[in-house]
Motif scaffolding. Structure first.
Motif, PDB file in Angstrom:
ATOM      1  N   GLY A   2       0.822  -1.202   0.000  1.00 44.07           N
ATOM      2  CA  GLY A   2       0.000   0.000   0.000  1.00 44.07           C
ATOM      3  C   GLY A   2       0.857   1.254   0.000  1.00 44.07           C
ATOM      4  N   ILE A  59      -3.338   5.497   0.796  1.00 44.54           N
ATOM      5  CA  ILE A  59      -4.287   4.697   1.576  1.00 44.54           C
ATOM      6  C   ILE A  59      -4.567   5.356   2.918  1.00 44.54           C
ATOM      7  CG2 ILE A  59      -3.531   2.557   0.487  1.00 44.54           C
ATOM      8  CD1 ILE A  59      -1.914   1.948   2.981  1.00 44.54           C
ATOM      9  N   THR A  89      -7.954  -1.095   6.495  1.00 37.43           N
ATOM     10  CA  THR A  89      -8.708  -0.930   5.252  1.00 37.43           C
ATOM     11  C   THR A  89      -9.183  -2.293   4.769  1.00 37.43           C
ATOM     12  OG1 THR A  89      -7.327   0.957   4.636  1.00 37.43           O
ATOM     13  CG2 THR A  89      -8.634  -0.084   2.889  1.00 37.43           C
TER      14      THR A  89
END
Length: 467
Positions: free
Chosen positions: A431, A436, A441
């Motif tokens: 990520g 992000i 998440t």
């Protein structure tokens, strides 16, 4: 006892001192049904291992590979709950049948009854009918007795061996069991494992002893079903019963006569002679009675010959025989069992239909929630376990559902799996910390077969914790 004095069906205790039972074979309506039922189930047992489905044995419980095949379905150890569910349904079905029809399972379908019937018929074929077999047992040992006994034992052994081979073929497979041979000193010899030899020997011995010697003692002293049957019976349960009011007092008489001081029972003892467990049904309900109805057919045949109405011994209920009332076919217990079985069958069918032949499980790396690689990306490591539950080989691909700032890295893109095979695929998801969200998440990984036939998605989380 006069007809005006009501009676209750007596229940007798077990008798473990009885001598060996040599039943007389009888024909009739119920015995015809019984023979068809027993030998249909026997033929089904012998034939099923030879049936093929998609070039594979249709029913195979491969314990060595931990895969169980039932026609088009493949079950793995984690699917054991299906078998547990099936046995629960079978048990409740048996309970419901017992409440309504008594021990009809024992008389018409139980394997112990089927094999005992076959073994006793071998004795009849070699030695003769009931009286000859009783006389044969009492006769001193001589060449003829040794020869006939040896022939009986040899046929019993062959039947036991065929039974054992059939049992084992459900586990080993007919191909490996019957068609894998090697030559030892020029003599053909099966290439069986030690475990296969052990189980063939064990099942052969168990069948021989159960059907040849234990016989009715297995039903009355070992099998728990006969023990708890009385708990499940009620006044509306169908049982084989002797009509005491009509038959008593019993006694012999000349053919074509019916003395006023005697009932319909002519004391021929045919009901005792044909009973496979050696009981006298006229003594009342007994644990040994397996409700094979041989006594009904024998008694009806005698009643026809002496010109009396049939039904002195018949299938009836306590409510009908003792209280002279109509049997209540739909009772609260039957209704409850029907509702329960309907619900259980519904859940089983739904679960089977909803069962996906591709299974995935995602586990996070427990050593580290997340880490930073050399490029500054946040890395989360996972292990995806993929299980091919189909009966064909498939190649699977793993993909990450598109998500901004995230990418998937695999060791290899294509994963070929044999039928029933599982594989733990390690993978990493990266990520971009600038894109992000912080914290956790949700992510979705999708596994799909190369032919597009099977596809499963599963959710997990990507975390930035510790960074």
């Amino acid at each position: 006892m006069s007809a005006q004095q009501p009676y209750k069906i007596p229940v007798h205790e077990l008798d473990a001192t009885k001598k060996r039972v040599h039943p007389r074979f009888v024909t009739g309506k119920y015995q015809n049904i019984r023979v068809v039922s027993m030998y249909f189930l026997l033929a089904l047992f012998l034939i099923l291992p030879w049936i093929k489905y998609d070039d594979r044995q249709a029913i195979l419980f491969d314990f060595a590979q931990q895969r169980f095949y039932i026609f088009g379905l493949t079950f793995l150890p984690q699917d054991f709950y299906f078998f547990a569910f099936f046995f629960i349904i079978s048990a409740f079905t048996l309970f419901m049948v017992t409440v309504y029809a008594g021990r009809v399972w024992c008389g018409y379908a139980c394997p112990q009854t089927i094999w005992t019937h076959m073994y006793q018929y071998v004795e009849k074929w070699v030695i003769g009918d009931r009286n000859k077999r009783i006389k044969f047992d009492k006769a001193p040992m001589n060449a003829e007795k040794i020869a006939k006994r040896s022939l009986v034992y040899f046929i019993w052994f062959i039947m036991a061996l065929i039974t054992a081979l059939t049992f084992v073929s459900y586990v080993v497979g007919t191909q490996d069991l019957y068609f894998s041979w090697q030559s030892l000193g020029g003599i053909p010899f099966p290439t069986w494992s030690t475990m296969t030899w052990s189980f063939v020997g064990m099942f052969t011995f168990a069948t021989y002893v159960n059907a040849g010697y234990m016989r009715e003692h297995m039903c009355t002293h070992i099998c728990p079903y006969g023990r708890f049957q009385s708990v499940m019976f009620d006044k509306d349960t169908l049982i084989v019963s002797y009509d005491y009011n009509r038959g008593e007092p019993r006694g012999t008489r000349k053919k074509g006569t019916h003395p006023e001081n005697l009932g319909d029972c002519i004391e021929c003892t045919m009901c005792v002679q044909v009973c496979p467990t050696g009981i006298d049904i006229r003594d009342g309900l007994q644990v040994e009675c397996i409700q094979c109805a041989a006594c009904i057919d024998a008694c009806n045949d005698v009643m026809d010959k002496v010109g009396y109405p049939r039904g002195l011994i018949r299938y009836t209920t306590e409510r009908q025989l003792v209280e002279k009332e109509d049997t209540k076919i739909i009772s609260p217990r039957i209704f409850a069992y029907l509702l329960l079985l309907t619900a259980l069958f519904g859940v089983l069918i739904y679960t089977l239909n909803d069962r996906v032949p591709l299974e995935i499980d995602i586990r996070r790396d427990r050593n580290a929630l997340s880490s930073i690689n050399a490029q500054g990306s946040i890395e989360n490591s996972y292990i995806v376990k993929i299980t091919n539950k189909t009966q064909d080989k498939h190649t699977y691909n793993i993909a990450l559902e598109p998500q901004k700032g995230m990418s998937l890295q695999l060791r290899f893109n294509d994963l070929p799996l044999d039928p029933g095979e599982s594989y733990d695929m390690p993978l990493s998801i990266y990520g971009d910390p600038a894109v992000i969200d912080k914290g956790q998440t949700p992510i979705v990984l999708t596994v799909e077969s190369d032919d597009g036939k099977y596809k499963v998605s599963k959710e997990n989380i990507f975390t930035t914790q510790g960074q």
